[in-house]
Design a protein around this motif. Structure first.
Motif, PDB file in Angstrom:
ATOM      1  N   PRO A   5       0.758  -1.128  -0.154  1.00  0.00           N
ATOM      2  CA  PRO A   5       0.056   0.314  -0.015  1.00  0.00           C
ATOM      3  C   PRO A   5       0.826   1.319  -0.066  1.00  0.00           C
ATOM      4  CG  PRO A   5      -0.005  -0.879   2.107  1.00  0.00           C
ATOM      5  CD  PRO A   5       0.511  -2.053   1.199  1.00  0.00           C
ATOM      6  N   LYS A   6       2.031   1.225   0.659  1.00  0.00           N
ATOM      7  CA  LYS A   6       2.800   2.280   0.552  1.00  0.00           C
ATOM      8  C   LYS A   6       3.791   2.547  -0.766  1.00  0.00           C
ATOM      9  CE  LYS A   6       2.341   3.359   4.961  1.00  0.00           C
ATOM     10  NZ  LYS A   6       1.890   4.480   5.630  1.00  0.00           N
ATOM     11  N   ALA A   7       3.888   1.986  -1.643  1.00  0.00           N
ATOM     12  CA  ALA A   7       4.469   1.972  -2.854  1.00  0.00           C
ATOM     13  C   ALA A   7       3.955   2.836  -3.699  1.00  0.00           C
ATOM     14  CB  ALA A   7       4.536   0.554  -3.674  1.00  0.00           C
ATOM     15  N   PRO A   8       5.009   3.450  -4.361  1.00  0.00           N
ATOM     16  CA  PRO A   8       4.445   4.706  -5.373  1.00  0.00           C
ATOM     17  C   PRO A   8       3.734   3.869  -6.420  1.00  0.00           C
ATOM     18  CG  PRO A   8       6.925   4.176  -5.571  1.00  0.00           C
ATOM     19  CD  PRO A   8       6.318   3.627  -4.423  1.00  0.00           C
ATOM     20  N   LYS A   9       2.975   4.672  -6.994  1.00  0.00           N
ATOM     21  CA  LYS A   9       2.143   4.120  -8.317  1.00  0.00           C
ATOM     22  C   LYS A   9       3.030   4.229  -9.577  1.00  0.00           C
ATOM     23  CE  LYS A   9      -2.375   5.031  -7.030  1.00  0.00           C
ATOM     24  NZ  LYS A   9      -3.660   4.302  -7.206  1.00  0.00           N
ATOM     25  N   ARG A  10       3.080   3.049 -10.041  1.00  0.00           N
ATOM     26  CA  ARG A  10       3.695   2.697 -11.323  1.00  0.00           C
ATOM     27  C   ARG A  10       2.737   3.220 -12.624  1.00  0.00           C
ATOM     28  NH1 ARG A  10       6.118  -3.180 -11.649  1.00  0.00           N
ATOM     29  NH2 ARG A  10       5.310  -2.831 -13.588  1.00  0.00           N
ATOM     30  N   PRO A  11       3.512   4.034 -13.516  1.00  0.00           N
ATOM     31  CA  PRO A  11       2.811   4.682 -14.785  1.00  0.00           C
ATOM     32  C   PRO A  11       2.289   3.261 -15.582  1.00  0.00           C
ATOM     33  CG  PRO A  11       5.145   5.291 -14.708  1.00  0.00           C
ATOM     34  CD  PRO A  11       4.761   4.380 -13.480  1.00  0.00           C
ATOM     35  N   ARG A  12       1.192   3.267 -16.190  1.00  0.00           N
ATOM     36  CA  ARG A  12       0.623   2.336 -17.084  1.00  0.00           C
ATOM     37  C   ARG A  12       1.235   2.203 -18.422  1.00  0.00           C
ATOM     38  NH1 ARG A  12      -4.633  -0.013 -16.440  1.00  0.00           N
ATOM     39  NH2 ARG A  12      -5.245   0.062 -14.396  1.00  0.00           N
ATOM     40  N   ASP A  13       1.558   3.377 -18.764  1.00  0.00           N
ATOM     41  CA  ASP A  13       2.208   3.356 -20.245  1.00  0.00           C
ATOM     42  C   ASP A  13       3.704   2.885 -20.185  1.00  0.00           C
ATOM     43  OD1 ASP A  13       2.638   4.365 -22.769  1.00  0.00           O
ATOM     44  OD2 ASP A  13       3.819   6.019 -22.173  1.00  0.00           O
ATOM     45  N   PRO A  14       4.036   1.855 -21.170  1.00  0.00           N
ATOM     46  CA  PRO A  14       5.220   1.148 -20.820  1.00  0.00           C
ATOM     47  C   PRO A  14       6.493   2.185 -21.224  1.00  0.00           C
ATOM     48  CG  PRO A  14       3.501   0.047 -22.524  1.00  0.00           C
ATOM     49  CD  PRO A  14       3.133   1.233 -21.996  1.00  0.00           C
ATOM     50  N   ASN A  15       6.259   3.054 -21.950  1.00  0.00           N
ATOM     51  CA  ASN A  15       7.447   3.838 -22.022  1.00  0.00           C
ATOM     52  C   ASN A  15       7.554   4.839 -20.793  1.00  0.00           C
ATOM     53  OD1 ASN A  15       7.853   3.420 -24.804  1.00  0.00           O
ATOM     54  ND2 ASN A  15       6.090   4.724 -25.508  1.00  0.00           N
ATOM     55  N   LEU A  17       6.932   4.037 -17.766  1.00  0.00           N
ATOM     56  CA  LEU A  17       7.242   2.944 -16.888  1.00  0.00           C
ATOM     57  C   LEU A  17       8.980   2.835 -17.053  1.00  0.00           C
ATOM     58  CD1 LEU A  17       7.094   0.854 -14.479  1.00  0.00           C
ATOM     59  CD2 LEU A  17       6.352  -0.693 -16.273  1.00  0.00           C
ATOM     60  N   ALA A  18       9.320   2.634 -18.412  1.00  0.00           N
ATOM     61  CA  ALA A  18      10.777   2.524 -18.596  1.00  0.00           C
ATOM     62  C   ALA A  18      11.641   3.637 -18.414  1.00  0.00           C
ATOM     63  CB  ALA A  18      10.895   2.099 -20.227  1.00  0.00           C
ATOM     64  N   LYS A  19      11.015   4.799 -18.478  1.00  0.00           N
ATOM     65  CA  LYS A  19      11.741   6.091 -17.976  1.00  0.00           C
ATOM     66  C   LYS A  19      12.030   6.105 -16.686  1.00  0.00           C
ATOM     67  CE  LYS A  19      12.175  10.850 -18.628  1.00  0.00           C
ATOM     68  NZ  LYS A  19      13.309  10.782 -17.540  1.00  0.00           N
ATOM     69  N   SER A  20      10.740   5.826 -15.751  1.00  0.00           N
ATOM     70  CA  SER A  20      11.142   5.695 -14.349  1.00  0.00           C
ATOM     71  C   SER A  20      11.935   4.688 -13.880  1.00  0.00           C
ATOM     72  CB  SER A  20       9.769   5.678 -13.962  1.00  0.00           C
ATOM     73  OG  SER A  20       9.102   4.378 -14.052  1.00  0.00           O
ATOM     74  N   GLU A  28      18.697   9.707 -10.977  1.00  0.00           N
ATOM     75  CA  GLU A  28      17.964  10.913 -11.517  1.00  0.00           C
ATOM     76  C   GLU A  28      16.840  11.054 -10.760  1.00  0.00           C
ATOM     77  OE1 GLU A  28      17.553  11.621 -15.512  1.00  0.00           O
ATOM     78  OE2 GLU A  28      19.541  10.867 -16.077  1.00  0.00           O
ATOM     79  N   ALA A  29      16.129  10.134 -10.332  1.00  0.00           N
ATOM     80  CA  ALA A  29      15.002   9.940  -9.360  1.00  0.00           C
ATOM     81  C   ALA A  29      15.367   9.275  -8.111  1.00  0.00           C
ATOM     82  CB  ALA A  29      13.925   9.531 -10.051  1.00  0.00           C
ATOM     83  N   GLU A  30      14.655   9.493  -7.174  1.00  0.00           N
ATOM     84  CA  GLU A  30      14.819   8.833  -5.675  1.00  0.00           C
ATOM     85  C   GLU A  30      13.558   8.064  -5.437  1.00  0.00           C
ATOM     86  OE1 GLU A  30      16.813  11.339  -2.915  1.00  0.00           O
ATOM     87  OE2 GLU A  30      18.243  11.762  -4.177  1.00  0.00           O
ATOM     88  N   ASP A  31      13.680   7.057  -4.627  1.00  0.00           N
ATOM     89  CA  ASP A  31      12.733   6.419  -4.093  1.00  0.00           C
ATOM     90  C   ASP A  31      12.179   7.412  -2.879  1.00  0.00           C
ATOM     91  OD1 ASP A  31      12.158   4.249  -5.380  1.00  0.00           O
ATOM     92  OD2 ASP A  31      13.625   3.061  -4.461  1.00  0.00           O
ATOM     93  N   LYS A  32      11.137   7.755  -2.565  1.00  0.00           N
ATOM     94  CA  LYS A  32      10.627   8.609  -1.734  1.00  0.00           C
ATOM     95  C   LYS A  32      10.239   7.770  -0.326  1.00  0.00           C
ATOM     96  CE  LYS A  32       8.867  12.194  -4.476  1.00  0.00           C
ATOM     97  NZ  LYS A  32       9.764  11.552  -5.611  1.00  0.00           N
ATOM     98  N   LYS A  33      11.436   7.633   0.546  1.00  0.00           N
ATOM     99  CA  LYS A  33      11.097   6.725   1.747  1.00  0.00           C
ATOM    100  C   LYS A  33      11.543   7.807   2.842  1.00  0.00           C
ATOM    101  CE  LYS A  33      12.851   2.461  -0.082  1.00  0.00           C
ATOM    102  NZ  LYS A  33      13.737   1.517  -0.152  1.00  0.00           N
ATOM    103  N   PRO A  34      10.748   7.739   4.092  1.00  0.00           N
ATOM    104  CA  PRO A  34      10.999   8.837   5.102  1.00  0.00           C
ATOM    105  C   PRO A  34      12.307   8.343   5.897  1.00  0.00           C
ATOM    106  CG  PRO A  34       9.368   7.325   5.572  1.00  0.00           C
ATOM    107  CD  PRO A  34       9.657   6.924   4.235  1.00  0.00           C
ATOM    108  N   LEU A  35      12.937   9.497   6.310  1.00  0.00           N
ATOM    109  CA  LEU A  35      14.295   9.063   6.852  1.00  0.00           C
ATOM    110  C   LEU A  35      13.971   8.657   8.460  1.00  0.00           C
ATOM    111  CD1 LEU A  35      16.341  12.226   5.690  1.00  0.00           C
ATOM    112  CD2 LEU A  35      16.618   9.923   4.987  1.00  0.00           C
TER     113      LEU A  35
END
Length: 74
Positions: A5-15, A17-20, A28-35
């Protein structure tokens, strides 16, 4: 990637999703986890704030919170 339930939503578009996935892999992007330190400080904050307030101040804050809850429900 994290799941549950705490996982970030994944894009439905395959392109998208691949970019993420590439962004996560290259840093370039970080997982958003509380410190852990922020969580610890947040747990202490409410108790120390309540200790610093007078009973009248706590009552006024509680009254305002209760009225906001009742206003939101209507």
């Amino acid at each position: 990637m994290a799941s549950g339930p705490k996982a970030p939503k994944r894009p439905r578009d395959p392109n998208q999703l691949a970019k993420s996935i590439v962004d996560l892999a290259t840093g370039e992007a970080e997982d958003k986890k509380p410190l852990a330190s922020a969580r610890k400080g947040g747990l202490k904050g409410g108790a120390s704030r309540a200790k610093a307030l007078t009973p009248e101040q706590r009552s006024e804050i509680a009254r305002a919170a209760a009225s906001a809850r009742w206003k939101k429900g209507a």
